[in-house]
Scaffold this motif. Structure first.
Motif, mmCIF file in Angstrom:
data_model
loop_
_atom_site.group_PDB
_atom_site.id
_atom_site.type_symbol
_atom_site.label_atom_id
_atom_site.label_comp_id
_atom_site.label_asym_id
_atom_site.label_seq_id
_atom_site.Cartn_x
_atom_site.Cartn_y
_atom_site.Cartn_z
ATOM 1 N N TYR A 119 15.334 17.470 -2.620
ATOM 2 C CA TYR A 119 15.161 19.473 -4.091
ATOM 3 C C TYR A 119 16.195 18.222 -4.606
ATOM 4 O O TYR A 119 17.397 17.834 -4.134
ATOM 5 C CB TYR A 119 15.979 20.056 -2.777
ATOM 6 N N THR A 120 16.495 18.766 -5.911
ATOM 7 C CA THR A 120 17.351 18.195 -6.788
ATOM 8 C C THR A 120 17.040 19.739 -8.326
ATOM 9 O O THR A 120 16.603 20.504 -7.907
ATOM 10 C CB THR A 120 16.740 17.204 -7.917
ATOM 11 N N THR A 121 18.218 19.044 -8.690
ATOM 12 C CA THR A 121 18.318 20.986 -9.986
ATOM 13 C C THR A 121 18.520 19.253 -11.400
ATOM 14 O O THR A 121 19.270 18.068 -11.608
ATOM 15 C CB THR A 121 19.684 21.956 -9.893
ATOM 16 N N LEU A 122 17.649 19.743 -12.173
ATOM 17 C CA LEU A 122 17.915 19.344 -13.935
ATOM 18 C C LEU A 122 17.382 20.296 -14.711
ATOM 19 O O LEU A 122 17.021 21.337 -15.078
ATOM 20 C CB LEU A 122 16.456 18.187 -14.340
ATOM 21 N N GLY A 123 18.759 20.207 -16.018
ATOM 22 C CA GLY A 123 18.521 21.049 -16.922
ATOM 23 C C GLY A 123 18.937 22.355 -16.421
ATOM 24 O O GLY A 123 18.266 23.376 -16.744
ATOM 25 N N GLY A 124 19.475 22.861 -15.128
ATOM 26 C CA GLY A 124 19.450 24.215 -15.082
ATOM 27 C C GLY A 124 18.545 24.854 -14.355
ATOM 28 O O GLY A 124 18.695 25.518 -13.899
ATOM 29 N N VAL A 125 17.594 23.648 -13.713
ATOM 30 C CA VAL A 125 16.347 24.481 -13.004
ATOM 31 C C VAL A 125 16.126 23.221 -11.507
ATOM 32 O O VAL A 125 16.117 22.112 -11.215
ATOM 33 C CB VAL A 125 15.315 24.080 -14.104
ATOM 34 N N ASP A 126 16.070 23.719 -10.311
ATOM 35 C CA ASP A 126 16.038 23.498 -9.576
ATOM 36 C C ASP A 126 14.232 23.297 -8.709
ATOM 37 O O ASP A 126 13.609 23.997 -9.314
ATOM 38 C CB ASP A 126 16.363 24.114 -8.358
ATOM 39 N N TYR A 127 14.090 22.212 -8.767
ATOM 40 C CA TYR A 127 12.970 21.163 -8.370
ATOM 41 C C TYR A 127 12.622 20.572 -6.917
ATOM 42 O O TYR A 127 13.669 20.112 -6.116
ATOM 43 C CB TYR A 127 12.097 19.940 -9.267
ATOM 44 N N TYR A 128 11.510 20.399 -5.940
ATOM 45 C CA TYR A 128 11.296 20.187 -5.318
ATOM 46 C C TYR A 128 10.004 18.448 -5.301
ATOM 47 O O TYR A 128 9.255 19.448 -6.426
ATOM 48 C CB TYR A 128 11.257 20.710 -3.905
ATOM 49 N N TYR A 129 10.521 17.819 -4.959
ATOM 50 C CA TYR A 129 9.517 16.723 -4.648
ATOM 51 C C TYR A 129 8.092 16.680 -3.732
ATOM 52 O O TYR A 129 8.213 16.948 -2.690
ATOM 53 C CB TYR A 129 10.013 15.701 -4.516
ATOM 54 N N LYS A 130 6.908 16.334 -3.808
ATOM 55 C CA LYS A 130 5.764 16.298 -3.459
ATOM 56 C C LYS A 130 4.612 16.563 -4.320
ATOM 57 O O LYS A 130 4.832 16.899 -4.621
ATOM 58 C CB LYS A 130 5.616 18.186 -2.837
ATOM 59 N N ASP A 131 3.395 16.052 -3.054
ATOM 60 C CA ASP A 131 2.322 15.380 -3.997
ATOM 61 C C ASP A 131 3.265 14.488 -5.039
ATOM 62 O O ASP A 131 2.600 14.133 -6.066
ATOM 63 C CB ASP A 131 1.208 16.582 -4.489
ATOM 64 N N SER A 132 4.270 13.516 -5.032
ATOM 65 C CA SER A 132 4.180 12.557 -5.926
ATOM 66 C C SER A 132 4.314 12.559 -6.961
ATOM 67 O O SER A 132 4.534 11.987 -8.430
ATOM 68 C CB SER A 132 2.882 11.584 -6.532
ATOM 69 N N GLU A 184 0.858 -1.042 0.000
ATOM 70 C CA GLU A 184 -0.091 0.184 -0.114
ATOM 71 C C GLU A 184 1.147 0.806 0.176
ATOM 72 O O GLU A 184 1.639 1.294 0.791
ATOM 73 C CB GLU A 184 -1.043 0.180 0.891
ATOM 74 N N ILE A 185 0.919 2.251 -1.054
ATOM 75 C CA ILE A 185 1.615 3.154 -1.576
ATOM 76 C C ILE A 185 0.807 4.535 -1.644
ATOM 77 O O ILE A 185 -0.089 4.491 -2.550
ATOM 78 C CB ILE A 185 3.123 3.024 -2.790
ATOM 79 N N GLU A 186 0.455 5.035 -0.789
ATOM 80 C CA GLU A 186 0.140 6.635 -0.649
ATOM 81 C C GLU A 186 1.284 7.639 -2.195
ATOM 82 O O GLU A 186 2.119 7.674 -1.921
ATOM 83 C CB GLU A 186 -0.047 7.389 0.504
ATOM 84 N N GLY A 187 0.354 7.409 -3.042
ATOM 85 C CA GLY A 187 0.961 8.095 -4.223
ATOM 86 C C GLY A 187 2.247 7.831 -4.952
ATOM 87 O O GLY A 187 2.321 6.328 -4.875
ATOM 88 N N ILE A 188 3.245 8.180 -5.308
ATOM 89 C CA ILE A 188 3.950 7.960 -6.188
ATOM 90 C C ILE A 188 5.587 8.617 -5.238
ATOM 91 O O ILE A 188 5.579 9.334 -4.713
ATOM 92 C CB ILE A 188 4.037 7.988 -7.461
ATOM 93 N N PRO A 189 6.414 7.517 -4.525
ATOM 94 C CA PRO A 189 7.499 7.270 -4.585
ATOM 95 C C PRO A 189 8.401 7.869 -4.764
ATOM 96 O O PRO A 189 8.756 7.871 -5.788
ATOM 97 C CB PRO A 189 8.076 6.024 -3.182
ATOM 98 N N CYS A 190 9.074 8.828 -4.426
ATOM 99 C CA CYS A 190 10.339 9.138 -5.046
ATOM 100 C C CYS A 190 11.550 8.648 -5.215
ATOM 101 O O CYS A 190 12.225 8.590 -4.000
ATOM 102 C CB CYS A 190 10.345 10.963 -4.162
ATOM 103 N N PHE A 191 12.055 8.491 -5.809
ATOM 104 C CA PHE A 191 13.131 7.292 -6.261
ATOM 105 C C PHE A 191 14.654 8.074 -7.178
ATOM 106 O O PHE A 191 14.091 8.001 -7.984
ATOM 107 C CB PHE A 191 13.124 6.025 -7.172
#
Length: 188
Positions: free
Chosen positions: A168-181, A60-67
């Motif tokens: 938090y991660t940077t992809l292609g020079g753009v900063d992102y954060y992981y939330k709500d799958s 049982e997994i709520e949303g999608i985990p971040c890998f």
């Protein structure tokens, strides 16, 4: 002969299933909701097997985990329960203890916003509270209260306050954060 035929058509079945359901996670939801579909279960199992991993259909997994490093080597047992926005690095085991006379039989229940470092092992019918951090290669076999950290050699659980486990991660020079799958762009 049967295996050879399945090996030949498996890529087409996988492509069809992913096009039909949109993602392996939507296929998992469908299988949980609709019951047994042997061919789709094989596609699901082979998808993860090709990546050297196992994520139980009945987990049982709520949303999608971040890998962050993909699902390579990740094992999540069939009866494990994971909350939302869980971050799981490579080579993690979230496994059941099925030895009847041992302490903590069953599968782990992991809360929301938990950060699990590379190579960590979480074993048995234990509860990991919300906002916990599990360090790389830590072996956790007892409950962790919310906002605590597990470190290895030997595993120690340290109570902390108000841990923010946003990934938090940077992809292609753009900063992102992981939330709500999903990844969200960091607003400047």
């Amino acid at each position: 002969m049967k295996d050879l035929i399945f090996d030949l058509i498996r890529p087409f079945l996988t492509a069809f299933a992913l096009m039909r359901f949109g993602s392996i996670w939507e296929l998992k939801k469908y299988l949980l909701k609709s019951g047994r579909h042997k061919l789709l279960e094989l596609v699901y199992g082979h998808y993860f097997m090709r990546k050297g991993s196992f994520i139980g259909i009945t987990s049982e997994i709520e949303g999608i985990p971040c890998f962050p490093h993909g699902v390579m080597g990740v094992f999540i047992s069939n009866r494990a329960k994971l909350g939302k926005d869980v971050v799981i690095f490579q080579q993690v085991t979230i496994g059941s203890n099925t030895i009847p006379d041992s302490q903590h039989t069953g599968s782990p229940t992991i809360g929301d916003h938990v950060y699990i470092g590379a190579g960590a092992k979480i074993i048995g019918g234990i509860t990991i509270g919300d906002h916990c951090r599990i360090g790389a290669n830590a072996v956790v076999y007892e409950d962790m209260p919310p906002h605590s950290v597990a470190v290895c050699s030997p595993t120690r659980i340290i109570q902390k306050g108000n841990l923010d486990n946003t990934y938090y991660t940077t992809l292609g020079g753009v900063d992102y954060y992981y939330k709500d799958s999903k990844l969200h762009k960091v607003q400047a």
